[in-house]
Design an enzyme around this catalytic site. Structure first.
Site, short mmCIF file in Angstrom:
data_model
loop_
_atom_site.label_atom_id
_atom_site.label_comp_id
_atom_site.label_asym_id
_atom_site.label_seq_id
_atom_site.Cartn_x
_atom_site.Cartn_y
_atom_site.Cartn_z
N LYS A 208 1.11 -1.17 -0.01
CA LYS A 208 -0.13 -0.12 -0.28
C LYS A 208 1.41 1.40 0.08
CE LYS A 208 -4.43 -2.20 1.55
NZ LYS A 208 -5.42 -2.13 2.35
N ARG A 248 -3.07 -9.99 5.43
CA ARG A 248 -4.10 -9.90 3.87
C ARG A 248 -2.18 -9.73 2.54
NH1 ARG A 248 -5.91 -6.91 0.21
NH2 ARG A 248 -7.85 -7.85 -0.78
N1 PMM Z 1 -7.25 -3.80 0.82
C1 PMM Z 1 -7.70 -4.15 -0.13
C2 PMM Z 1 -8.93 -4.98 -0.84
N2 PMM Z 1 -9.15 -5.74 0.37
N3 PMM Z 1 -9.91 -6.68 2.39
C3 PMM Z 1 -9.86 -6.12 3.57
N4 PMM Z 1 -9.69 -6.99 5.01
N5 PMM Z 1 -8.37 -5.01 4.09
C4 PMM Z 1 -7.51 -4.86 3.19
O1 PMM Z 1 -6.95 -4.07 3.68
C5 PMM Z 1 -8.39 -4.69 1.50
C6 PMM Z 1 -8.94 -5.65 1.75
C7 PMM Z 1 -7.25 -3.26 -1.22
O2 PMM Z 1 -6.05 -3.68 -2.01
P1 PMM Z 1 -5.68 -4.51 -3.21
O3 PMM Z 1 -6.61 -3.37 -4.30
O4 PMM Z 1 -4.25 -4.41 -3.82
O5 PMM Z 1 -6.21 -5.76 -3.34
#
Ligand code: PMM
Length: 272
Positions: A208, A248
C-alpha cells in the site's frame, strides 16, 4: 500461528497488481502459486478498491470471480470472496467460499449481513467510511484509534443483530481505507486495541501507498514491488506481534518466511 491470506485480484485496475491476473486461468494459477508459497486462505476479488476506482456491476464482478472461486475451492483451498455485494457473496459461498470479506463492513449492501448469517460463512468486517471514489473525504478524525474501535464495535453489533455470532467475525482496521498516510500508522499503533475488542483480526498492508511513502520521500511510484513486499513482510510480523490472527498479502512466500523467523525469535519454532 498467524494465518496468511493470499490476494487473488481478478481486476483490470487494482492498484498494485492490476491487470496481471484478469483471465480466470491466470487467476486460478496465481491462487495455486500462493497456496504453494504458504497462503492458508485465498482472497478472490473482482472489484478494485483502489482510491478513485469506479464501481463494477455485480454481474461483471461475478463473471470475473466465480470461475476462480469454483476452481480453487475444488482444490480444497480455504477461499474468501472479497466483495461488497450480497448477491456475489451468496453465489461465492454456494461455490465453496468459506469467508466473505466485505471491505465496507456490511455498510454497502443492506442485504449483506443477512446473506452472511444464513450462509454459515465467516465474515471480515473492515473499517470503512465510504467508497473509493471519495474515501479521503472521510479521512477526518479527532482521535483515530478510539473512533476506529467504536466504529468496528458498531459493525460487530450490527452483525450480531443479523444473527452472526462474534466467533464468525473477523475485524479489520482497513489500512488505506478512509485513512491518509500517517493515519494508517496511527491505526497500526492502535492494533492491540482493535484486537482487544475480541474477535479475530485481519490486517492488510500489502504494497500500500503509505508503505511506499515510508521507504522514500520521493514519488511512491518509484518504489519497486520487491521493496514494497519486503516492507509488507515486516508489517505483517509487527501485526502478528500485536495479536493479528491473519495478514492479507500479495507475496505469501516473503511473509511466510518473515513469520517463521518471528516464531523462532519467540522460541515457539525451535526444532533446529
Ligand atoms: N485491501 C484491499 C482490498 N481488500 N480486504 C481487507 N479485508 N483488508 C484490506 O486491507 C483490503 C481488502 C486493497 O488492496 P488490493 O487492491 O491490493 O487488493
Amino acid at each position: 500461528m498467524t494465518a496468511i491470506m493470499g490476494i487473488v485480484n481478478v481486476t483490470p485496475d487494482s492498484f498494485s497488481d492490476g491487470g496481471c491476473y484478469l483471465s480466470a486461468d491466470d487467476a486460478i494459477a496465481r491462487g495455486r502459486e500462493l497456496r504453494a508459497a504458504g497462503a492458508h486462505i485465498l482472497d478472490v476479488g473482482g472489484e478494485s478498491t483502489r482510491p478513485g476506482a469506479a464501481r463494477v456491476e455485480p454481474a461483471e464482478e461475478q463473471a470475473r470471480v466465480l470461475p476462480v472461486i469454483a476452481a480453487l475451492a475444488a482444490d480444497g483451498a480455504v477461499v474468501s470472496i472479497d466483495t461488497m455485494n450480497a448477491a456475489t457473496a451468496h453465489a461465492a459461498v454456494e461455490l465453496g467460499a468459506r469467508i466473505v470479506n466485505d471491505v465496507s463492513g456490511g455498510l454497502n449492501d443492506p442485504d449483506m449481513l443477512g446473506v452472511v448469517a444464513a450462509s454459515g460463512a465467516d465474515v471480515v468486517l473492515q473499517h470503512w467510511r465510504g467508497h473509493s471514489a471519495d474515501m479521503y473525504a472521510h479521512a477526518v478524525y479527532d482521535d483515530l484509534v478510539p473512533e476506529l474501535v467504536a466504529e468496528l464495535e458498531a459493525r460487530l453489533a450490527a452483525a450480531a443483530r443479523a444473527g452472526i455470532s462474534p466467533d464468525r467475525v473477523i475485524l479489520d482496521p482497513g489500512i488505506g481505507f478512509g485513512k491518509r498516510g500517517a493515519q494508517n500508522w496511527q491505526a497500526l499503533r492502535g492494533l492491540d486495541r482493535v484486537v482487544a475488542i475480541g474477535p479475530r483480526v485481519l490486517v492488510g498492508t500489502s504494497r500500500k501507498r503509505f508503505l511506499a511513502e515510508a521507504l522514500a520521500a520521493a514519488s511512491d511510484d518509484e518504489i519497486s514491488t520487491a521493496r514494497r513486499d519486503a516492507a509488507t513482510a515486516l508489517t505483517s510480523v509487527l501485526a502478528a506481534q500485536a495479536g493479528a490472527w491473519a495478514v492479507r498479502v500479495h507475496d505469501a512466500a516473503a511473509t511466510r518466511d518473515a513469520l517463521a523467523v518471528w516464531t523462532h525469535w519467540q522460541g515457539e519454532g525451535e526444532h533446529v
